[in-house]
Scaffold this active site. Sequence first.
Site, PDB file in Angstrom:
ATOM      1  N   THR A 136       0.821  -1.210   0.000  1.00  0.00           N
ATOM      2  CA  THR A 136       0.000   0.000   0.000  1.00  0.00           C
ATOM      3  C   THR A 136       0.856   1.261   0.000  1.00  0.00           C
ATOM      4  O   THR A 136       0.516   2.251  -0.651  1.00  0.00           O
ATOM      5  CB  THR A 136      -0.910   0.010   1.242  1.00  0.00           C
ATOM      6  N   PHE A 406      -3.054  -8.045   3.749  1.00  0.00           N
ATOM      7  CA  PHE A 406      -1.647  -7.769   4.038  1.00  0.00           C
ATOM      8  C   PHE A 406      -1.146  -6.479   3.398  1.00  0.00           C
ATOM      9  O   PHE A 406      -0.002  -6.395   2.956  1.00  0.00           O
ATOM     10  CB  PHE A 406      -0.783  -8.949   3.575  1.00  0.00           C
ATOM     11  N   CYS A 407      -2.010  -5.474   3.336  1.00  0.00           N
ATOM     12  CA  CYS A 407      -1.637  -4.184   2.737  1.00  0.00           C
ATOM     13  C   CYS A 407      -1.136  -4.374   1.314  1.00  0.00           C
ATOM     14  O   CYS A 407      -0.193  -3.699   0.884  1.00  0.00           O
ATOM     15  CB  CYS A 407      -0.590  -3.458   3.584  1.00  0.00           C
ATOM     16  N   ASN A 408      -1.752  -5.276   0.583  1.00  0.00           N
ATOM     17  CA  ASN A 408      -1.353  -5.546  -0.797  1.00  0.00           C
ATOM     18  C   ASN A 408      -2.598  -5.919  -1.592  1.00  0.00           C
ATOM     19  O   ASN A 408      -2.803  -7.073  -1.964  1.00  0.00           O
ATOM     20  CB  ASN A 408      -0.321  -6.671  -0.853  1.00  0.00           C
TER      21      ASN A 408
END
EC number: 2.8.1.9
Length: 783
Positions: A136, A406-408
Site C-alpha cells: 500500500t 496484508f496491505c497488498n
Amino acid sequence: MFSSVKASCLKLNSVLNPYGKGSEMKKLIKGITYLDHAGSALFPESLLKAFTDDLRNNVYGNPHSQNISSKLTYDTIEHVRYRILQHFHTTAEDYTIIFTSGCTAALKLVAEAFPWIPEGTEQTSSRFCYLTDSHTSVVGMRGITASMNVSSVPIKPKEILLSEKNRLPAEEHNCTTPHLFSYPAQSNFSGTKYPLSWIQDIKCGKLCPMKIPGKWFVLLDAASYVSSSPLDLGVHQADFIPISFYKIFGFPTGLGALLVNNRIAPLLRKTYFGGGTAAAYLAGEDFYFPKKSIAERFEDGTVSFLDIIALKHGFDVLEKLTGGMEKIKEHTFALAHYTYTVLSTLKYANGAPVVRIYSDTDFSNPDVQGPIINFNVLDENGEVIGFSQVDKMASLYNIHVRTGCFCNTGACQLHLGISNEDIQRNLQAGHVCGDDVDLVDGRPTGSVRISFGYMSSFEDAQTFLKFIIATRLSMSDTEIPFQSSVTKLTTESVPDDHPSFNNADKLSPIPHISDRELRNNSSTAVPTCRRGGKPITVTNIYVYPIKSCSAFEVSEWPVGNQGLLYDRNWMVVNQNGVCITQKQEPRLLSFFPLHRLCQTSRYLVKTHDCGDGIADWFSLFLGHPCRLIRQSSDMKNRSHRKTTKGLSSATNISLSLVNEAQYLLINVASILQLKEHVSARLEEPLEIEELIRRFRANIVISAPESFEEEEWAEISIGALRFQVMGPCSRCQIICIDQQSGERNKEFLQSLSAARGRKVSTDSETLPIASQTPETGHSTGAEQ
C-alpha cells in the site's frame, strides 16, 4: 517422504540457534508458534541485553551538539551507517543512508523529492510506474505524484516481459525525462521474488515499462526481501532502496532507512528544512542553504539516535547467531518448502484439497520464492472457510498467523479473483481493510499467511501442519446453521395499533430506565415479530461486574442506561493499560469479588475502589503486574454505532466496558440443540448448565423453538423494549470452562463444525440493549 527436508532444517536450526530457542526467545517458552515473521521479526534476548548494557555504560547526547557525549553519538551513528552499507555489500562511494521512521516514510520521501517533470511543460512529462503486486505504501505514492501533475501507471507482473518488443528504439535513448519504476524485491503477499536483474534492464532501456522514452530510475522495495535474503547492491544497483529494520532484527521499531544511489542524490529536491538540515538560513527572509551531506539534508530534526545505536547490536547479534543472511535464506526457505510440500498434498476423504495456496512458484528455488505461504482453508465441498475463523482456531493452538490482504490489494485481487467492482461492493457492505469480515456472499475477502524467520524451527512447521490436520481431517461434515444476534434497548413506546400486541400487552414509555428492574420467572420476553405461540420466559439473569471474571446470578437487578447496573464496570489491565481477558488469563475465573456484595450499590462501590492494594493483590495472584480499573463517570456516554438488524439507520448505544452491546441473551432451546451436536464430538459429556455458562450471557430465556431468536428484530421484557443489532461473534472464550478455567480447544473446533459458519469473538447469545450480553446465542462474544 520428507526426511531429507527435515534433516536440512534441523541442521540449519542448530547453526542459527546455538543457544537454543529457550535462551534467545524467552517469550516463546510458553509454547507460542510465531509464524508472522513477514510482519515483524522477533528480537533475541541477547540483542536487548547488549543494547541496554550499552546504554548503561555510555552517555549518548544529541548529535547536533558539540560536547563529548554528542560526539560519541555522532560517531556511533556514522559507524552504523557503515555497517548498513557493509550489510548490503556496498560503500559510501555508491550509496547514502538516510534514516527515516520506517519504509513508508522512505517511500514518501522519494515521492516528494524525485525530480518530476509535470504535465503541461515543454518537456516530456514524467511517469510513476509501479507493479500492482506492491505494498500500500508504494501505491500511495501516486497521491503525491498526482498533486505534482505527474501521471501514475500501474503495471501487472505479467506485463513486465524481457523481450525485444519492450525495447526502446535507439533514437529515443537520448531522452532525459526522469521516470520512476517501483517494484518489490519480494511480494509481501505470496513471497514471490521478482528478478533483481530488472533493475539494470530497466535502467539501460532493455526493459521499458509502457515503452515510455526517458531516463528510468528504479525504486526497489526491499522491506520484505531483506528480512530473510541477502541483497548485494554492488551488483544490483537500484536507485532507491527503502527498508524497515524491525523486519530484520525485530527491534527497534519505528526506524527505517532510504538507501540512495549517489548518482541521483544531487537531483533530489527539498523544500522543507528541519533542524539540523540547514547550513545557513534567515528567519526574516527567504534564504536557506542546505547541508552538503545528502543524509543531513534529508534527515529533518534529530534522528532517533538511541534506536540507531541499537542497530549496531542488531547486526552483531544477527551475525553471531546465524552466520549471515545467506544461511538465513537457506534455513527459512527449507522450512517454507517443507511446509508447502506437505500442505499442498493434504486431501479430504473425497479427494478434495484441504487448502488453496496462492503462489506463482512451486517452492523449488529460493531465488524466486521467499519463506511466505499464502492460502485459504477449504471445506470438503471446496468452499472457502473464512480467514477469521482459521485465525481464531490457530490462536487456540498458540499459533500466530496473519490474515486479510496484508496491505497488498493488488496481489489480493489477482490471486483471489476479486474485481474492482467487488472491492467497492464489499466496502458498501461494511468491509474495510483490517477487519474480520472474511466472506462476502460466500467469497473470500482475504486469506491466511504464514511466514518463517531465522528464529523459526522445524518444530514450528510441524506444529502448524498438525494444527491443519487436526482441525480439518478429523472433523465431521455435519453442519448446523447457528448464528447469534445483538440487540439494543430503546425507550420508545409501542403504538396502540402494533400488530404484535393486544391491549393487555401494550408497553408504556420508559423515561427513566435506570430505575427499572428485570425480574426472572415472572417476566415474559416477547419478540415484537412473534404472532401467537407460547410465551418466552426469562429463566436466569447474570451480572459480570469485572470484565472476563466470574458471574453471579440474581433474581432481580436494576437496569441503567448502559445495561445491567455495574455490569462490566471494572476491568483488569496490564502495566500498559491493556485489558486482560480469559484468553490470556483463564485464572480470572477464580475471582468472585462481588458475589456476596451485590445487595447494595453503595457497598459495592466502597469495597471495590481501585488502588494499589487491590492492584498488588491481583498482581500477586496472576504473577505479573496488573491493576483493577473501574469505568469513570465521564465514560458513561461511551457509545457504539452499529446498524441494527431489520432497521435501516444506525443507533447509538451507551456502553460500559463491553465490546459491542449492552446485553447478551441466550435461548435454552438453541443451546440444547447445540449441546446434542457438540457433545457427540467431545470425550466427556457436557452439561447444559456448563454450556450456558461458557457463553457468558446476561439473560437466559426459554423459547419454544430453537434458533427462532435469529429472526427477531425486536423483543420486549416486561416494560423494556430491545432491538436486535446484528450477529454476535464468538471466540476462544467458549473453550474455557467457566468454573475450572481449563481450556478445551476441541470445543470451538466442534462448534465450528456444527455451525458451519464463521467463528467470531465471544459466546452464543442474543445481544440487546438494556441488556449487555457478553456472548451471542450459541456462540456469542466475550465483552
